[in-house]
Scaffold this motif. Structure first.
Motif, PDB file in Angstrom:
ATOM      1  N   ASP A 509       0.006  -7.870  -3.091  1.00 38.11           N
ATOM      2  CA  ASP A 509       0.612  -6.746  -2.367  1.00 38.11           C
ATOM      3  C   ASP A 509       0.943  -5.567  -3.279  1.00 38.11           C
ATOM      4  OD1 ASP A 509       0.462  -8.063   0.022  1.00 38.11           O
ATOM      5  OD2 ASP A 509       2.558  -8.685   0.073  1.00 38.11           O
ATOM      6  N   LYS A 510       0.703  -5.697  -4.558  1.00 40.11           N
ATOM      7  CA  LYS A 510       1.020  -4.683  -5.576  1.00 40.11           C
ATOM      8  C   LYS A 510       2.530  -4.447  -5.643  1.00 40.11           C
ATOM      9  CE  LYS A 510      -0.726  -0.562  -7.845  1.00 40.11           C
ATOM     10  NZ  LYS A 510      -1.822   0.430  -7.922  1.00 40.11           N
ATOM     11  N   THR A 511       3.233  -5.506  -6.025  1.00 44.16           N
ATOM     12  CA  THR A 511       4.673  -5.455  -6.248  1.00 44.16           C
ATOM     13  C   THR A 511       4.986  -6.283  -7.485  1.00 44.16           C
ATOM     14  OG1 THR A 511       5.252  -7.467  -5.018  1.00 44.16           O
ATOM     15  CG2 THR A 511       5.018  -5.422  -3.737  1.00 44.16           C
ATOM     16  N   MET A 512       6.248  -6.401  -7.813  1.00 40.51           N
ATOM     17  CA  MET A 512       6.664  -7.230  -8.945  1.00 40.51           C
ATOM     18  C   MET A 512       6.264  -8.692  -8.755  1.00 40.51           C
ATOM     19  SD  MET A 512      10.786  -7.600  -8.264  1.00 40.51           S
ATOM     20  CE  MET A 512      11.080  -8.247  -9.882  1.00 40.51           C
ATOM     21  N   ALA A 552      -3.088  -2.389 -11.434  1.00 42.85           N
ATOM     22  CA  ALA A 552      -3.707  -1.060 -11.331  1.00 42.85           C
ATOM     23  C   ALA A 552      -4.889  -1.066 -10.369  1.00 42.85           C
ATOM     24  CB  ALA A 552      -4.145  -0.575 -12.708  1.00 42.85           C
ATOM     25  N   ASP A 553      -5.523  -2.213 -10.193  1.00 46.83           N
ATOM     26  CA  ASP A 553      -6.707  -2.307  -9.337  1.00 46.83           C
ATOM     27  C   ASP A 553      -6.368  -2.646  -7.885  1.00 46.83           C
ATOM     28  OD1 ASP A 553      -8.330  -1.861 -11.579  1.00 46.83           O
ATOM     29  OD2 ASP A 553      -8.316  -3.996 -12.097  1.00 46.83           O
ATOM     30  N   LEU A 554      -5.064  -2.773  -7.578  1.00 48.80           N
ATOM     31  CA  LEU A 554      -4.648  -3.173  -6.236  1.00 48.80           C
ATOM     32  C   LEU A 554      -4.200  -1.976  -5.407  1.00 48.80           C
ATOM     33  CD1 LEU A 554      -2.490  -6.330  -7.134  1.00 48.80           C
ATOM     34  CD2 LEU A 554      -4.874  -6.292  -6.351  1.00 48.80           C
ATOM     35  N   LEU A 555      -4.282  -2.116  -4.095  1.00 52.53           N
ATOM     36  CA  LEU A 555      -3.714  -1.147  -3.161  1.00 52.53           C
ATOM     37  C   LEU A 555      -2.389  -1.694  -2.647  1.00 52.53           C
ATOM     38  CD1 LEU A 555      -6.829  -0.166  -1.015  1.00 52.53           C
ATOM     39  CD2 LEU A 555      -5.600   1.322  -2.592  1.00 52.53           C
ATOM     40  N   PRO A 556      -1.316  -0.871  -2.677  1.00 56.79           N
ATOM     41  CA  PRO A 556      -0.011  -1.371  -2.219  1.00 56.79           C
ATOM     42  C   PRO A 556      -0.011  -1.652  -0.727  1.00 56.79           C
ATOM     43  CG  PRO A 556       0.081   0.977  -2.652  1.00 56.79           C
ATOM     44  CD  PRO A 556      -1.253   0.516  -3.139  1.00 56.79           C
ATOM     45  N   ARG A 557       0.572  -2.793  -0.370  1.00 49.41           N
ATOM     46  CA  ARG A 557       0.680  -3.157   1.041  1.00 49.41           C
ATOM     47  C   ARG A 557       2.132  -3.180   1.516  1.00 49.41           C
ATOM     48  NH1 ARG A 557      -3.858  -7.249   0.092  1.00 49.41           N
ATOM     49  NH2 ARG A 557      -2.274  -8.869  -0.086  1.00 49.41           N
ATOM     50  N   ARG A 558       3.057  -2.861   0.599  1.00 52.75           N
ATOM     51  CA  ARG A 558       4.476  -2.835   0.954  1.00 52.75           C
ATOM     52  C   ARG A 558       5.166  -1.712   0.200  1.00 52.75           C
ATOM     53  NH1 ARG A 558       6.895  -6.885   3.674  1.00 52.75           N
ATOM     54  NH2 ARG A 558       5.547  -8.601   4.291  1.00 52.75           N
ATOM     55  N   GLY A 559       6.365  -1.338   0.684  1.00 52.54           N
ATOM     56  CA  GLY A 559       7.181  -0.369  -0.027  1.00 52.54           C
ATOM     57  C   GLY A 559       6.790   1.069   0.237  1.00 52.54           C
ATOM     58  N   ARG A 560       7.458   1.984  -0.480  1.00 53.30           N
ATOM     59  CA  ARG A 560       7.282   3.415  -0.243  1.00 53.30           C
ATOM     60  C   ARG A 560       5.913   3.910  -0.667  1.00 53.30           C
ATOM     61  NH1 ARG A 560      13.224   5.502  -2.353  1.00 53.30           N
ATOM     62  NH2 ARG A 560      14.432   4.314  -0.848  1.00 53.30           N
ATOM     63  N   ALA A 561       5.210   3.168  -1.537  1.00 54.05           N
ATOM     64  CA  ALA A 561       3.881   3.598  -1.972  1.00 54.05           C
ATOM     65  C   ALA A 561       2.808   3.302  -0.932  1.00 54.05           C
ATOM     66  CB  ALA A 561       3.529   2.914  -3.294  1.00 54.05           C
ATOM     67  N   ARG A 562       3.121   2.467   0.073  1.00 51.64           N
ATOM     68  CA  ARG A 562       2.090   2.041   1.022  1.00 51.64           C
ATOM     69  C   ARG A 562       1.422   3.201   1.757  1.00 51.64           C
ATOM     70  NH1 ARG A 562       2.148   1.488   6.151  1.00 51.64           N
ATOM     71  NH2 ARG A 562       4.396   1.800   6.231  1.00 51.64           N
ATOM     72  N   PRO A 563       2.170   4.243   2.235  1.00 51.66           N
ATOM     73  CA  PRO A 563       1.471   5.340   2.915  1.00 51.66           C
ATOM     74  C   PRO A 563       0.556   6.152   2.005  1.00 51.66           C
ATOM     75  CG  PRO A 563       3.807   5.295   3.489  1.00 51.66           C
ATOM     76  CD  PRO A 563       3.625   4.370   2.324  1.00 51.66           C
ATOM     77  N   HIS A 564       0.690   5.985   0.687  1.00 49.78           N
ATOM     78  CA  HIS A 564      -0.110   6.753  -0.281  1.00 49.78           C
ATOM     79  C   HIS A 564      -0.943   5.803  -1.131  1.00 49.78           C
ATOM     80  CE1 HIS A 564       2.765   9.794   0.918  1.00 49.78           C
ATOM     81  NE2 HIS A 564       3.721   8.972   0.563  1.00 49.78           N
ATOM     82  N   ALA A 565      -1.463   4.761  -0.496  1.00 51.58           N
ATOM     83  CA  ALA A 565      -2.095   3.661  -1.225  1.00 51.58           C
ATOM     84  C   ALA A 565      -3.206   4.131  -2.161  1.00 51.58           C
ATOM     85  CB  ALA A 565      -2.627   2.629  -0.226  1.00 51.58           C
ATOM     86  N   GLU A 566      -4.076   5.009  -1.681  1.00 52.10           N
ATOM     87  CA  GLU A 566      -5.222   5.421  -2.494  1.00 52.10           C
ATOM     88  C   GLU A 566      -4.783   6.119  -3.779  1.00 52.10           C
ATOM     89  OE1 GLU A 566      -8.254   4.578  -1.934  1.00 52.10           O
ATOM     90  OE2 GLU A 566      -7.943   3.675   0.042  1.00 52.10           O
ATOM     91  N   LYS A 567      -3.665   6.847  -3.717  1.00 52.00           N
ATOM     92  CA  LYS A 567      -3.194   7.555  -4.907  1.00 52.00           C
ATOM     93  C   LYS A 567      -2.816   6.610  -6.033  1.00 52.00           C
ATOM     94  CE  LYS A 567      -1.389  11.708  -2.638  1.00 52.00           C
ATOM     95  NZ  LYS A 567      -0.205  12.576  -2.476  1.00 52.00           N
TER      96      LYS A 567
END
Length: 594
Positions: A509-512, A552-567
């Motif tokens: 999920d691209k988190t800790m 670095a190679d993952l797309l976030p699926r949770r948290g505040r970064a999720r709406p800007h996943a590609e960035k």
């Protein structure tokens, strides 16, 4: 930018202190925030709202009759901790139960959820509701994942007005749910905000461009468009919101709506009025009847130059609640009769000392100074507590050294405050551990005291999760025995499981969690082979470093970064990176203390 401050780390506390000094007619301070200056009427549901600092008049400015009974206030852009929320809710409770209300952000969901559990354990009936009105942050099929922005106000207002009418807790909750389901918001910005002490904004917008679909914590927009005229901005806001209507509003024509044109910090009132004239005309052309519109700064983001539009589609009941009177420092409507006097509190205030606030402060000061009693500990556990203190010192130092880097990583797709929050949390944890160790606490107690203070001072998602990590370790180590390598590995494994239970994230999920799980697994495997703790930790820390780089190679699926996943592609997760740094720093402390 925010120019007037002393110590940036003290900004939120000092702002709240000044706010309460200026508004004693409406509020009084308690540990964790503020409550109404007059007591909650007996049997009335207490509506307790909250969130991070930096959004005034949300949240403290909305406390008063007809609106919230209390507000829990976190650090800048960070949710208040569960302990702070619990404190405010306990002070606000009048015997009718508590409704906790907040914006739909991971940290707020975690801390308010934990607070609800603690209140229930105290025998206080509690419900919780997250406002999720920002249509840019998730599609209609995932509306539960949307952020809460300026739609907080009409939803808070509906629930609080229902509570003021004497409705029971379940009915007040249903009103909140009804208002939330009928509220939509959308925003644009022309520049980002700058946090106290920072020398650059959390995001920038190119010249002659605007960010579309921004958050209120310095998150960048989901896209960019050419800078509009005022009328073009109004058209974008209105057309976007009219494209998504509530399920039971088939056509806007003939419908009534509460309308809020919200300034995010730097857009002046005259500019807002220029935009609103077109908003009103466009809604009128669509057949919408506007009810008691609000134009001004209602949910801000420090000095962000931007605006948002909120529509709450009213029925007869919601309109009654929207029109109901309210009297708070920052929001007033209609007329309310004189409140019933709270003679004991008035006498204390007249004497220059608020008794309840003084008691809260005394408890906080006692805990902070380590004067509260500590559980009996064995000599072996007290010696182990010295190693725990050294490890927490190493954690605080490595976080302080990398705070700027962590903020820059977080700002790529999030709000950029990870370094600030980690610095606040780790330094507070070290101070609490030092105070507990000084009065003879064992390893378990040192860790649990550190856990509470990390969660309190950091707030946000990372505060909740790091509090959980330290508390899990403390529970595993206890105060009786000298912890061996297997016991430490068991505590880390339990911490990994607890973080996943609490936060809901899994590996990928691209988190800790992408670092915590492989670190815990590697540590458990190494200790099972019979390795000494320092050697086993070294192996696990190497695994953690590689896992953090892999995010670095993952797309976030949770948290505040999720709406800007590609960035975020190509950049590691800030929480994962900070955890990897910490595991390596703790290894150094283990070697030094061996």
């Amino acid at each position: 930018m925010t120019r007037l401050f002393n110590d940036p780390a003290a900004f939120a506390d000092e702002a709240l202190e000044g706010f309460t000094a200026a508004h004693r007619r409406w509020v009084r301070p308690v540990t964790g925030g503020v409550v109404r200056a007059t007591a909650t009427p007996a049997g009335q549901v207490a509506v307790v709202i909250g969130g991070g600092s930096g959004h005034y008049p949300a949240f403290s400015g909305l406390v008063g009759r007809g609106l919230a009974h209390g507000a829990a206030v976190g650090n800048v852009f960070a949710s208040p901790s569960a302990r702070q929320i619990h404190s405010v809710a306990t002070a606000a409770h009048g015997g009718g139960g508590v409704l906790l209300m907040y914006g739909n952000y991971a940290g707020d969901v975690l801390h308010f959820g934990q607070a609800a559990e603690r209140l229930a354990a105290d025998g206080i009936e509690t419900r919780a509701f997250a406002v999720a009105d920002d249509i840019s942050s998730a599609g209609p099929d995932e509306s539960a994942k949307r952020r809460g922005i300026a739609g907080d106000l009409p939803v808070f207002k509906a629930a609080a007005a229902a509570a003021e009418q004497g409705l029971p807790l379940e009915d007040v909750l249903r009103v909140a749910e009804r208002a939330g389901a009928r509220t939509r918001s959308f925003g644009i910005a022309f520049s980002g905000c700058t946090l106290p002490g920072a020398d650059h904004p959390l995001f920038t917008v190119p010249e002659a461009r605007m960010a579309v679909g921004l958050g209120i914590h310095g998150e960048p927009g989901i896209g960019e468009e050419a800078l509009p005229t005022a009328d073009e901005a109004a058209l974008l806001l209105v057309e976007t919101l009219l494209k998504e209507l509530p399920d039971d509003v088939a056509d806007p024509a003939g419908r009534r709506a509460a309308v809020i044109l919200n300034g995010l910090g730097s857009v002046k009132y005259e500019e807002l009025f220029v935009v609103y004239r077109k908003v009103a005309a466009l809604l009128g052309d669509a057949g919408v009847e506007i009810v008691d519109p609000e134009v001004g700064e209602l949910v801000t983001s420090f000095d962000m130059a931007g605006i948002s539009l909120t529509l709450t589609w009213l029925d007869d009941r919601l309109e009654e609640l929207w029109r109901a009177p309210a009297d708070t420092p920052a929001y007033r409507k209609g007329a309310l009769g004189d409140p019933e006097p709270d003679r004991d509190r008035a006498a204390a205030t007249a004497a220059g000392q608020d008794t309840a606030a003084a008691q809260d402060t005394a408890v906080s000061d006692a805990a902070a100074s380590g004067t509260t009693a500590v559980p009996v500990a064995s000599d072996a556990s007290r010696r182990a507590a010295g190693a725990v203190l050294a490890a927490l010192d190493a954690v605080a130092r490595v976080v302080d050294a990398h705070a700027g880097e962590l903020g820059r990583i977080d700002a790529v797709a999030g709000d950029g405050d990870h370094g600030i929050g980690m610095r606040r949390g780790s330094s507070a944890a070290h101070r609490a551990a030092h105070d507990a160790h000084r009065v003879g606490a064992g390893a378990g107690t040192v860790l649990t005291r550190a856990a509470d203070d990390w969660a309190d001072k950091a707030g946000g998602t990372s505060g909740a999760l790091w509090g959980t990590i330290l508390r899990s370790l403390g529970t595993s180590l206890g105060d009786r025995d000298a912890p061996d390598a297997a016991r430490v590995a068991e505590g880390v494994t339990e911490a990994s499981a607890a973080v996943r239970r609490l936060g809901g994230a899994e590996v990928g999920d691209k988190t800790m969690v992408d670092v915590l799980v492989p670190f815990a697994d590697a540590l458990a495997a190494a200790t099972a082979e019979g390795m000494p703790l320092a050697e086993a930790w070294d192996r696990a820390a190497t695994t953690a470093t590689a896992a953090a780089a892999g995010t670095a190679d993952l797309l976030p699926r949770r948290g505040r970064a999720r709406p800007h996943a590609e960035k975020s592609l190509g950049t590691p997760d800030a929480g994962a990176h900070s955890l990897a740094l910490i595991t390596r720093a703790v290894h150094g402390a283990l070697l030094d203390h061996h």
